[in-house]
Design an enzyme around this catalytic site. Structure first.
Site, mmCIF file in Angstrom:
data_model
loop_
_atom_site.group_PDB
_atom_site.id
_atom_site.type_symbol
_atom_site.label_atom_id
_atom_site.label_comp_id
_atom_site.label_asym_id
_atom_site.label_seq_id
_atom_site.Cartn_x
_atom_site.Cartn_y
_atom_site.Cartn_z
ATOM 1 N N ASP A 7 -28.283 -59.441 -0.258
ATOM 2 C CA ASP A 7 -27.520 -59.260 0.984
ATOM 3 C C ASP A 7 -27.518 -60.532 1.822
ATOM 4 O O ASP A 7 -26.504 -60.908 2.396
ATOM 5 C CB ASP A 7 -28.109 -58.109 1.815
ATOM 6 C CG ASP A 7 -27.808 -56.765 1.178
ATOM 7 O OD1 ASP A 7 -26.898 -56.719 0.317
ATOM 8 O OD2 ASP A 7 -28.482 -55.781 1.531
ATOM 9 N N LEU A 22 2.866 -46.604 -27.901
ATOM 10 C CA LEU A 22 2.741 -46.386 -29.340
ATOM 11 C C LEU A 22 3.428 -45.087 -29.718
ATOM 12 O O LEU A 22 3.575 -44.193 -28.887
ATOM 13 C CB LEU A 22 1.260 -46.288 -29.718
ATOM 14 C CG LEU A 22 0.431 -47.555 -29.521
ATOM 15 C CD1 LEU A 22 -1.027 -47.276 -29.824
ATOM 16 C CD2 LEU A 22 0.947 -48.682 -30.397
ATOM 17 N N LYS A 64 -8.552 -43.909 -27.801
ATOM 18 C CA LYS A 64 -7.401 -44.080 -26.912
ATOM 19 C C LYS A 64 -7.791 -43.540 -25.535
ATOM 20 O O LYS A 64 -7.876 -42.332 -25.328
ATOM 21 C CB LYS A 64 -6.189 -43.325 -27.461
ATOM 22 C CG LYS A 64 -4.938 -43.591 -26.671
ATOM 23 C CD LYS A 64 -3.716 -43.033 -27.374
ATOM 24 C CE LYS A 64 -2.456 -43.386 -26.605
ATOM 25 N NZ LYS A 64 -2.477 -42.909 -25.216
ATOM 26 N N GLU A 88 -7.242 -50.922 -20.307
ATOM 27 C CA GLU A 88 -6.957 -49.615 -19.731
ATOM 28 C C GLU A 88 -7.913 -49.402 -18.559
ATOM 29 O O GLU A 88 -9.128 -49.404 -18.739
ATOM 30 C CB GLU A 88 -7.167 -48.546 -20.812
ATOM 31 C CG GLU A 88 -6.537 -47.221 -20.513
ATOM 32 C CD GLU A 88 -5.044 -47.145 -20.876
ATOM 33 O OE1 GLU A 88 -4.453 -48.194 -21.219
ATOM 34 O OE2 GLU A 88 -4.476 -46.046 -20.794
ATOM 35 N N LYS A 116 -3.003 -38.196 -31.522
ATOM 36 C CA LYS A 116 -3.344 -37.462 -30.299
ATOM 37 C C LYS A 116 -4.170 -36.221 -30.639
ATOM 38 O O LYS A 116 -3.797 -35.443 -31.519
ATOM 39 C CB LYS A 116 -2.065 -37.033 -29.561
ATOM 40 C CG LYS A 116 -1.249 -38.203 -29.012
ATOM 41 C CD LYS A 116 -2.004 -39.027 -27.996
ATOM 42 C CE LYS A 116 -1.623 -38.813 -26.565
ATOM 43 N NZ LYS A 116 -0.299 -38.944 -26.109
ATOM 44 N N CYS A 155 -0.420 -9.412 3.957
ATOM 45 C CA CYS A 155 0.071 -8.662 5.114
ATOM 46 C C CYS A 155 0.109 -7.154 4.889
ATOM 47 O O CYS A 155 0.324 -6.388 5.823
ATOM 48 C CB CYS A 155 1.455 -9.158 5.520
ATOM 49 S SG CYS A 155 2.719 -8.798 4.292
ATOM 50 N N CYS A 215 4.557 -12.613 7.390
ATOM 51 C CA CYS A 215 3.381 -12.571 6.509
ATOM 52 C C CYS A 215 2.446 -13.763 6.778
ATOM 53 O O CYS A 215 2.864 -14.910 6.692
ATOM 54 C CB CYS A 215 3.845 -12.576 5.059
ATOM 55 S SG CYS A 215 2.521 -12.676 3.868
HETATM 56 ZN ZN LIG Z 1 2.911 -10.674 2.832
#
Ligand SMILES: [Zn+2]
Length: 662
Positions: free
Chosen positions: A35, A81, A108, A163, A301, A398, A418
């Site tokens: 620091d 790809l 990947k 990445e 995948k 409600c 409502c």
């Molecule tokens: Zn309602």
């Protein structure tokens, strides 16, 4: 030692110890010593702006905030790809490329692709992938990522692709913080990484704990024979490189993919597949590239991850427009990088079709951005003993009778009073893309409604500090902040206001289009269906929704309330032939009284434009305190630099002139 030498020495020391601490987890000095060294460097840099260097370690915590990102044209396109989803499809690729030598198999990562550029051993810039050809320059944000070296031993031209990702643990932590703060959650680590990397303020990015793995050499003065060699070279330059395995044949490729699949759960970051590439670079040249994808590589995948868990209960939620949506409460499971305890069940037809019953063991999955969903339930003996699920006959909020829309899977509460719908519409009104009222998340809206401080949107504008402080968990500071963001929202403009009203089928884009065509909310009250359907991208259904919305007496009352409160309901006309017409301004630094957005609005009202970077085309630089490199650049280009006082005088003068002209 001169100050410059001292600065250079400290930069090198700070960077060295920072790497030891963050990357190698092997600090050589105490935190206090570090620091002290850091502060000394900071002070010296402050005293000597002439030695400014963007790559100094003090910018690792985030440099200057931007107004917008500059475009970056990639020297080598960042292609995607072609995907394969089974070993069958993979084998087609392998047989097509048989005789091209061995392959590399890599994980990947499910993150965000970026290019990093180095010259003379120094980090020069970095950009997002964008559309592959043009991305955005996010250099300032990339500097905050600890594992991206600012200096490398290799001094030729080097461009690498990596990445950027958010480690799973950081993602969980970030979402927990956001939940506490009442902010919207990120759907997955990739979204969180993307959102963090595209922050205009690098200080925000710095707090997000992003990391990067480099996986390709894009361009380099040095030449190599194989992909594996390039990765080893990049690694020797100090980058974190994705590990790879060289596979000789189909069996070894598939073996490695399976191994990666088994490893997937335990990794600290999300992956969504494995990449298989031809290793021999000369061979790659020969095979060539397709229009969008190279022919020498494929991405295998993995199927979306699925997990079984127990369905504890089905909770019905009432949305903003009154649609009832059933959601599953689950025994929490870890799925694709995050803990899942809720999943959507979409609607009653879906529940019936899959015959999902409360208490069942269900299989859930999370595919891409989609919220987790229930795929099926296990039809064991206990399942058939359970009750078949029925939607409630009355609204859970409600208590009014709900209706089932003929021919659709929707169940709806049509009660305009409502409470759940009211809550959702106020949340929507306040949301970021609507009126952007910070601090008015779901919890705050609920507290305001429960305490009866508000019942409609326009009540928001009558709130006072004393009332807010009486609420639980609302301190003086947050009450002040909330009131100031409510005040600010009055200037949100017509387009946002139309979207914020929550008219069915009217999204952000439609809001903008309506604002542009009508210019004043009053005109929407007499707009016809024919007129609206004639607007580009508007269908008859949306037109009907708009006309019907503005025919309700409640809408009239609401708009009157908003107008009375001072909410802007008209588009500000841009003055034709305004005093600033054709003039381009660049704003930099902190102005004494005006916010940047306000100054920008003033310029635009008088027909001028603002730009984020200084060039020969800039007419004025409006500079406040702590103006950075833009100021220096303006000076070097001899562009007039004005302060706020001069700026306001210019506006006064312009107004005088237009008055005299009238
Ligand atoms: Zn309602």
């Amino acid at each position: 030692m001169s100050d410059l030498e001292k600065i250079r020495f400290l930069r090198q020391q700070v960077e060295y110890h920072r790497r030891k601490y963050y990357l190698e987890d092997a600090p050589e000095i105490s935190d206090a010593e570090f620091d002290r060294m850091y502060r000394e460097l900071e002070e010296l840099e402050k005293a000597h702006p002439e030695f400014h260097d963007e790559n100094s370690p003090i910018y690792r915590v985030g440099g200057v905030a931007l107004d917008k990102f500059q475009k970056h044209i990639h020297t080598v396109p960042l292609k995607s790809l072609s995907d394969v989803f089974s070993f069958g499809e993979l084998e087609e690729f392998l047989s097509r490329t048989a005789g091209c030598g061995n392959y590399t198999v890599e994980k990947k990562i499910d993150g965000l692709s970026v290019a990093l550029i180095y010259k003379d051993g120094r980090f020069v810039s970095g950009a997002t992938r964008g559309d592959g050809a043009v991305g955005e320059d996010v250099s300032g944000n990339l500097r905050t990522i600890a594992s991206i070296p600012m200096t490398i031993p290799y001094t030729g031209y080097l461009e690498v692709r990596g990445e950027v990702y958010m480690p799973k643990a950081s993602f969980e932590k970030l979402n927990a913080q956001r939940e506490n703060a009442g902010e919207p959650l990120f759907a997955n680590p990739r979204n969180a990484a993307a959102g963090s990397l595209r922050q205009l303020d690098p200080k925000v990015t710095a707090k997000r704990n992003l990391d990067i793995l480099v996986f390709n050499l894009q361009k380099c003065d040095r030449s190599f024979e194989t992909h594996a060699q390039t990765l080893d070279f990049i690694s020797s330059c100090g980058f974190h490189v994705l590990d790879y395995r060289v596979a000789q044949n189909k069996e070894e490729v598939e073996e490695e993919i399976e191994a990666i699949g088994r490893e997937r759960q335990g990794l600290s970051f999300d992956i969504d597949g494995a990449v298989v590439k031809i290793n021999d670079l000369a061979m790659r040249e020969k095979i060539g590239e397709g229009t969008n994808v190279p022919k020498w590589a494929v991405a295998y995948k993995f199927p979306p991850e699925q997990k079984p868990t127990k369905l504890l209960s089905i909770e019905v939620q009432v949305g903003r427009t009154g649609v009832l949506t059933p959601a599953a409460n689950l025994v929490p499971v870890n799925l694709a990088g995050s803990t899942v305890s809720r999943a959507t069940l979409h609607n009653i037809d879906n529940i019936r079709e899959k015959d999902i019953r409360v208490g069942d063991t269900v299989v859930i999955q999370k595919a891409g951005d989609i919220i987790p969903e229930v795929v099926c339930s296990v039809k064991d003996e206990a399942h058939f003993a359970r009750l078949v699920y029925e939607m409630p006959a009355v609204c859970p909020s409600c208590g009014e009778k709900v209706i089932r829309i003929e021919g659709e899977s929707k169940t709806m509460c049509t009660n305009s009073a409502c409470p759940a719908q009211r809550q959702r519409s106020i949340e929507h009104f306040a949301s970021k893309d609507a009126m952007n009222i910070e601090g008015l998340g779901p919890a705050a809206v609920k507290a305001l409604l429960d305490s009866r401080l508000i019942s409609t949107i326009s009540d928001l504008y009558t709130l006072e500090e004393g009332q807010l402080i009486s609420l639980e968990r609302m301190g003086k500071k947050s009450a002040e902040n909330l009131l100031s963001s409510i005040e600010k929202s009055k200037e949100a403009g017509l387009a946002r206001l139309i979207y914020a009203l929550g008219i069915p089928n009217v999204g952000e884009k439609a809001g903008k289009a309506l604002a542009k065509v009508y210019g004043d909310i009053e005109r929407l009250f007499c707009a016809t269906k024919e007129e609206i359907s004639a607007i580009e991208d508007f269908g008859a259904v949306t037109a009907e929704c708009v006309v019907s919305y503005f025919s309700h007496p409640q809408t009239r009352m609401l708009i009157e309330g908003l107008k009375k409160a001072g909410v802007k309901t008209k588009e500000e006309p841009v003055e034709k032939g305004g005093a600033f017409e054709g003039k381009t301004f660049v704003l930099t630094g902190t102005l004494p009284t005006l916010k940047r957005a306000q100054a920008g609005a003033l310029i635009e009202q008088l027909g001028g434009k603002t730009s984020s970077s200084v060039s020969k085309l800039t007419d004025y630089v409006l500079a406040g305190e702590e103006a950075g490199s833009k100021l220096t650049k303006a000076q070097s280009l001899n562009i007039p630099i004005i302060d706020e006082e001069t700026f306001l005088e210019m506006i006064e003068k312009a107004k005088e002139q237009s008055k005299n002209a009238d």
